[in-house]
Design a protein around this motif. Structure first.
Motif, PDB file in Angstrom:
ATOM      1  N   ASP A  52      -7.313  -2.336   8.437  1.00  0.00           N
ATOM      2  CA  ASP A  52      -7.276  -2.127   7.306  1.00  0.00           C
ATOM      3  C   ASP A  52      -8.560  -2.092   6.481  1.00  0.00           C
ATOM      4  O   ASP A  52      -8.866  -2.823   5.459  1.00  0.00           O
ATOM      5  CB  ASP A  52      -6.137  -3.123   6.296  1.00  0.00           C
ATOM      6  CG  ASP A  52      -5.740  -2.599   5.344  1.00  0.00           C
ATOM      7  OD1 ASP A  52      -5.752  -1.444   4.969  1.00  0.00           O
ATOM      8  OD2 ASP A  52      -4.849  -3.240   4.540  1.00  0.00           O
ATOM      9  N   THR A 112     -10.599  -0.054   2.125  1.00  0.00           N
ATOM     10  CA  THR A 112     -10.425  -0.467   0.994  1.00  0.00           C
ATOM     11  C   THR A 112     -11.721  -0.942   0.222  1.00  0.00           C
ATOM     12  O   THR A 112     -12.360  -1.709   0.678  1.00  0.00           O
ATOM     13  CB  THR A 112      -9.535  -1.673   0.721  1.00  0.00           C
ATOM     14  OG1 THR A 112      -8.213  -1.417   1.258  1.00  0.00           O
ATOM     15  CG2 THR A 112      -9.143  -1.837  -1.045  1.00  0.00           C
ATOM     16  N   SER A 122       0.798  -1.282  -0.023  1.00  0.00           N
ATOM     17  CA  SER A 122       0.218  -0.022   0.012  1.00  0.00           C
ATOM     18  C   SER A 122       0.953   1.181  -0.021  1.00  0.00           C
ATOM     19  O   SER A 122       0.413   2.368  -0.455  1.00  0.00           O
ATOM     20  CB  SER A 122      -1.081   0.098   1.356  1.00  0.00           C
ATOM     21  OG  SER A 122      -0.193   0.308   2.327  1.00  0.00           O
TER      22      SER A 122
HETATM   23 CA    CA Z   1      -4.437  -1.673   2.856  1.00  0.00          CA
END
Ligand code: CA
Ligand code: ATP
Ligand code: CA
Length: 431
Positions: free
Chosen positions: A370, A373, A111
């Motif tokens: 995370d 996205t 990323s």
């Molecule tokens: Ca990520």
């Protein structure tokens, strides 16, 4: 891979950026917190405020060491979020004060994000891509409502969303969030689980050199690991995970994982983490590479390399920045435990239990990370995966609905006590 935090001092290449981040946070958070509390309005979710800092100071902002611009997003929403997450406002400011130096963990991963720990290790600043930033603003209301209704949420806790820009520099978006791992306990094993198998393997031959590397799904399965929760804790955990994942599915979010740090009570704190340099940590999810973060990564697998390249192009992210300094000593203050979130009540984590609900030998520090996205970004990579001829059920770029189902199914299936796992094994053998 062992990655040691790098002290960000005046000689560090990212010193000015880090300093400005902290100065901006400190100014905007104090500014909002100085006001009388009030109910949120619709407009609070879209709010953004821009500040110019310079060395002379002006009527709005105090003088700063450097010239920079700072944007504060939805300050009232984040003030309320910090209250929901039971942060003490003064404590938050002290942790992030620019007098204390951060530790940087540059990400050599896919990323391109950078991670900074606050000095007391309670908070993580993660730089995020503009797309993630826009997306968080878009879903902020849903996120806010969800965490308000779910005091035991396992989702990443967002405490602030900001942007910093130095003259002629690029715009850097970042979030402040909870560090799932405690400063006062050794984490003996770390796993990042998605419920997928493709590319979800850390080369165990590298483990000796990097005992603290973040392991993945295949390592978990190979080691026959379980989240050892007895019936009561298992039910609570699985139910909360289902609720959290439902939100992620509804918002078309993908690619999140369950981060699990395991503290083995029998081993205890033998490694005396607090006296060593900073806790080690493997950002970026690029686990099959034994190189420390300061070195430029040479991906070992074609898939990974190509995906990384493609993602970097998509995200137009910079390359990892070399780091030079070793981490500073750990601070003495202990982690403030969150007393309200059920999953963070056993010394900041969630302790294993046996079938009869008596306490087990491990404490898990876990959460869903995370989670910014959006599917549309993943979809752009889909043709690439297809091109590799992978089975759809095995790759991570499946639609959010199925991604979430697979995630819940996998995590639930590995949540069982030692006793239950043992029994199942015997039954299998007998059969
Ligand atoms: Ca990520
Ligand atoms: P990618 O998109 O390539 O997976 P990323 O840059 O988005 O990477 P994350 O997946 O958010 O990074 O995090 C990478 C690693 O950083 C995790 O596997 C974990 O080791 C660590 N990490 C991330 N968030 C936290 C957190 N809240 N607490 C503790 N560690 C964290
Ligand atoms: Ca990740």
């Amino acid at each position: 891979r062992v990655v040691v935090g790098t002290k960000v001092d005046q000689n560090h290449v990212n010193w000015v950026t880090a300093y400005n981040m902290l100065t901006g946070i400190r100014f905007t958070v104090s500014r909002t917190n100085a006001k009388m509390d009030r109910e949120l309005t619709e407009a609070d979710f879209d709010a953004k405020h821009k500040f110019s800092f310079d060395i002379t100071g002006n009527e709005l902002t105090p003088s700063a060491k450097y010239d920079f611009k700072f944007k504060d997003y939805a300050p009232w929403v984040f003030r309320h979020l910090r209250t929901i997450f039971k942060l003490d406002p003064a404590d938050y400011l002290v942790s992030l004060t620019s007098k204390y130096i951060l530790s940087e963990l540059g990400s050599p991963g896919k990323s391109g994000s950078f991670f900074y720990f606050s000095r007391d290790y309670k908070y993580i600043i993660k730089t995020i891509h503009h797309a993630e930033h826009k997306f968080l603003r878009k879903i902020l209301k849903d996120y806010y409502n969800h965490v308000r209704e779910n005091p035991n949420t396992l989702l990443s806790q967002f405490y602030g969303l900001h942007r910093v820009k130095i003259p002629y520099g690029r715009k850097i978006h970042f979030v402040v969030m909870n560090n799932l791992f405690p400063p006062h306990r050794d984490i003996h094993r770390t796993f990042d689980l998605k419920g997928s198998t493709i590319g979800r393997d850390f080369g165990e031959e590298n483990l000796e050199a990097n005992p603290r590397a973040t392991l993945k799904d295949l390592n978990w399965l190979r080691r026959d690991q379980h989240l050892e929760f007895g019936p009561t804790k298992k039910q609570a955990f699985v139910e909360q995970m289902q609720k959290d994942v439902k939100l992620l599915q509804r918002l078309h979010i993908m690619d999140y994982s369950l981060l699990i740090g395991i503290h083995d009570l029998e081993k205890g704190n033998e490694e005396n983490l607090r006296d060593k340099t900073l806790q080690v940590f493997q950002p970026g999810g690029q686990a099959d590479d034994p190189q420390p973060a300061m070195l430029t990564r040479t991906p070992s697998k074609l898939e990974t390399a190509r995906k990384a390249k493609e993602l970097r192009q998509t995200l137009k992210m910079q390359k990892p920045v070399p780091m030079d300094q070793m981490a500073d000593k750990m601070p003495d203050e202990l982690h403030d435990h969150q007393k309200t979130n059920y999953f963070y009540t056993d010394d900041g984590g969630f302790r294993a239990t046996h079938e009869d609900n008596t306490p087990g030998e491990e404490i898990y520090y876990l959460g869903i990370i995370d989670c910014l996205t959006h599917y549309s970004l993943i979809k752009r990579l889909e043709h690439f995966f297809k091109g590799l001829g992978n089975e759809e059920s095995q790759i991570s770029a499946i639609p959010p609905e199925r991604y979430g189902d697979r995630f819940v199914k996998f995590i639930s299936s590995v949540t069982k006590t030692k006793e239950a796992a043992e029994r199942e094994k015997n039954e299998e053998a007998a059969f």
